[in-house]
Design a protein around this motif. Structure first.
Motif, PDB file in Angstrom:
ATOM      1  N   PRO A 187      -9.322  47.829 -28.875  1.00  0.00           N
ATOM      2  CA  PRO A 187      -9.927  47.554 -30.192  1.00  0.00           C
ATOM      3  C   PRO A 187      -9.834  46.101 -30.630  1.00  0.00           C
ATOM      4  O   PRO A 187     -10.706  45.619 -31.355  1.00  0.00           O
ATOM      5  N   ASP A 188      -8.823  45.378 -30.199  1.00  0.00           N
ATOM      6  CA  ASP A 188      -8.692  43.973 -30.606  1.00  0.00           C
ATOM      7  C   ASP A 188      -9.799  43.089 -30.040  1.00  0.00           C
ATOM      8  O   ASP A 188     -10.045  41.986 -30.559  1.00  0.00           O
ATOM      9  N   LEU A 189     -10.460  43.544 -29.001  1.00  0.00           N
ATOM     10  CA  LEU A 189     -11.496  42.723 -28.373  1.00  0.00           C
ATOM     11  C   LEU A 189     -12.817  42.758 -29.119  1.00  0.00           C
ATOM     12  O   LEU A 189     -13.606  41.814 -29.029  1.00  0.00           O
ATOM     13  N   GLN A 190     -13.086  43.825 -29.832  1.00  0.00           N
ATOM     14  CA  GLN A 190     -14.391  43.972 -30.478  1.00  0.00           C
ATOM     15  C   GLN A 190     -14.704  42.834 -31.457  1.00  0.00           C
ATOM     16  O   GLN A 190     -15.768  42.219 -31.365  1.00  0.00           O
TER      17      GLN A 190
ATOM     18  N   PHE B  62     -13.517  39.874 -31.547  1.00  0.00           N
ATOM     19  CA  PHE B  62     -13.603  38.612 -30.821  1.00  0.00           C
ATOM     20  C   PHE B  62     -14.991  38.420 -30.233  1.00  0.00           C
ATOM     21  O   PHE B  62     -15.638  37.378 -30.434  1.00  0.00           O
TER      22      PHE B  62
END
Length: 363
Positions: free
Chosen positions: A121-124, A126
């Motif tokens: 989820p942290d990549l979305q 970005f």
């Protein structure tokens, strides 16, 4: 074409032991050099290459006991890349995302291969901020969780076809598990499959610090309680050829969206069929009934292993040569490089300059 390859610093290129990304960077770099391109490799100082090596750390960071934080070393490498960016027609990054703010001014002649999982989820947020940066996937399945981004293509990994030799007959006939000991790789499934079918299993795998508790509480006790299971640990490229070539089949019992799974094509190069769970990229890599067998459950894995063991090893190797060589990978990347907007603009400018010189000469 003048090409920069920017590799992770955690492992050398190629890696001494485990390291899928660095191995792929090595195969790609050496194939580009073989084809006559001017290639510069930014990597650790213990890397071995026929390209021009720019050492950005003395040795691979994972092997350096004095290094506790990789980020400062990565930033040092990126500063060197930024300083020399004007020297290259194309800059190819293999370091995930830390470089994205740096390359905004020349992103149109860069490409970044995303080697890892993209469902976190942290990549979305970005990637929503950087929708214009050219990126490449290593399987189509890898793309599924991503927001709209500037995909330039999917390029499956490839190996030097001479690195892992074909074995027409496995000498010892055991089942093999190769990779990392981690919950998503499911070595526990491999142990259970081998136990149920009554075949020996050899596990050649790395135990990362993050997975040490899983090893100690789950896998190590299973290994100890199953006399048919042997844990070997990490192996190098020479050992891998024998390990995979002597195996009757490779077990790939993953339980996560595997972006590619390099070990599958390494086994195929040896002629060793793969029994893989239908997750992530596995259905794209394995031709069901040709290079391996795809399953959905443990029951199915146990039942279908015999089918996998009967597959024609020559056809397994032929599937590798048809789809997963370094030469094919290099051609795919060259096509992507030449289609980058910045590269097309450079080529057009060069053609105009040649035309102007011809006109002046004629006049």
């Amino acid at each position: 074409m003048k090409i920069a390859q920017i590799a992770p610093l955690a492992e050398s290129v190629p890696p001494k032991l485990y390291g899928g990304t660095e191995r792929i960077v090595s195969y790609l770099t050496e194939e580009l050099v073989r084809q006559g391109h001017d290639v510069t490799l930014f990597a650790s100082g213990d890397s071995v290459t026929k390209a021009k090596l720019v050492p950005c750390s003395s040795i691979a960071l994972r092997l350096n006991a004095t290094v506790s934080d990789h980020i400062p070393h990565q930033i040092i490498m990126l500063e060197e890349v930024r300083r020399r960016a004007h020297e290259f027609d194309v800059l190819h990054f293999h370091i995930d995302l830390i470089h994205f703010p740096l390359i905004r001014d020349f992103a149109d002649r860069t490409v970044t291969t995303l080697h890892g999982r993209l469902d976190l989820p942290d990549l979305q947020p970005f990637y929503r901020i950087f929708p214009d940066v050219p990126v490449v996937s290593i399987s189509n399945d890898q793309r599924r969780p991503m927001p709209p981004v500037n995909w330039r293509g999917t390029v499956y990994h490839g190996l030097d076809k001479n690195v892992l030799a074909f074995r027409a007959e496995p000498i010892r006939g055991y089942l093999a598990f190769l990779g990392r000991v981690s919950p998503e790789k499911r070595p526990d499934r491999a142990i259970e499959i081998a136990s149920q079918v009554g075949m020996p299993l050899k596990i050649a795998a790395k135990v990362d610090a993050a997975d040490k508790a899983y090893w100690e509480t789950v896998i190590e006790p299973m290994v100890a309680s199953h006399p048919n299971v042997e844990f070997i640990g990490e192996i190098d490229e020479r050992e891998k050829a024998d390990f995979l070539g002597d195996a009757a089949a490779l077990l790939f019992p993953i339980d996560w969206p595997e972006p590619f799974g390099l070990v599958m094509i390494e086994a195929m190069a040896c002629g060793t069929p793969v029994l893989a769970f239908r997750c992530g990229s596995a259905p794209e890599v394995i031709e069901d009934g040709v290079s391996g067998v795809l399953v959905d459950t443990m029951t199915e894995a146990v039942e279908k292993l015999e089918w996998a063991l009967k597959l024609d090893r020559r056809k397994v190797r032929e599937a590798f040569e048809r789809r997963f060589t370094a030469e094919r990978m290099m051609r795919d990347y060259l096509e992507i490089y030449r289609d980058l907007p910045g590269v097309r603009t450079q080529a057009a400018a060069a053609r105009r300059a040649v035309g102007e010189r011809i006109d002046l000469h004629v006049a």
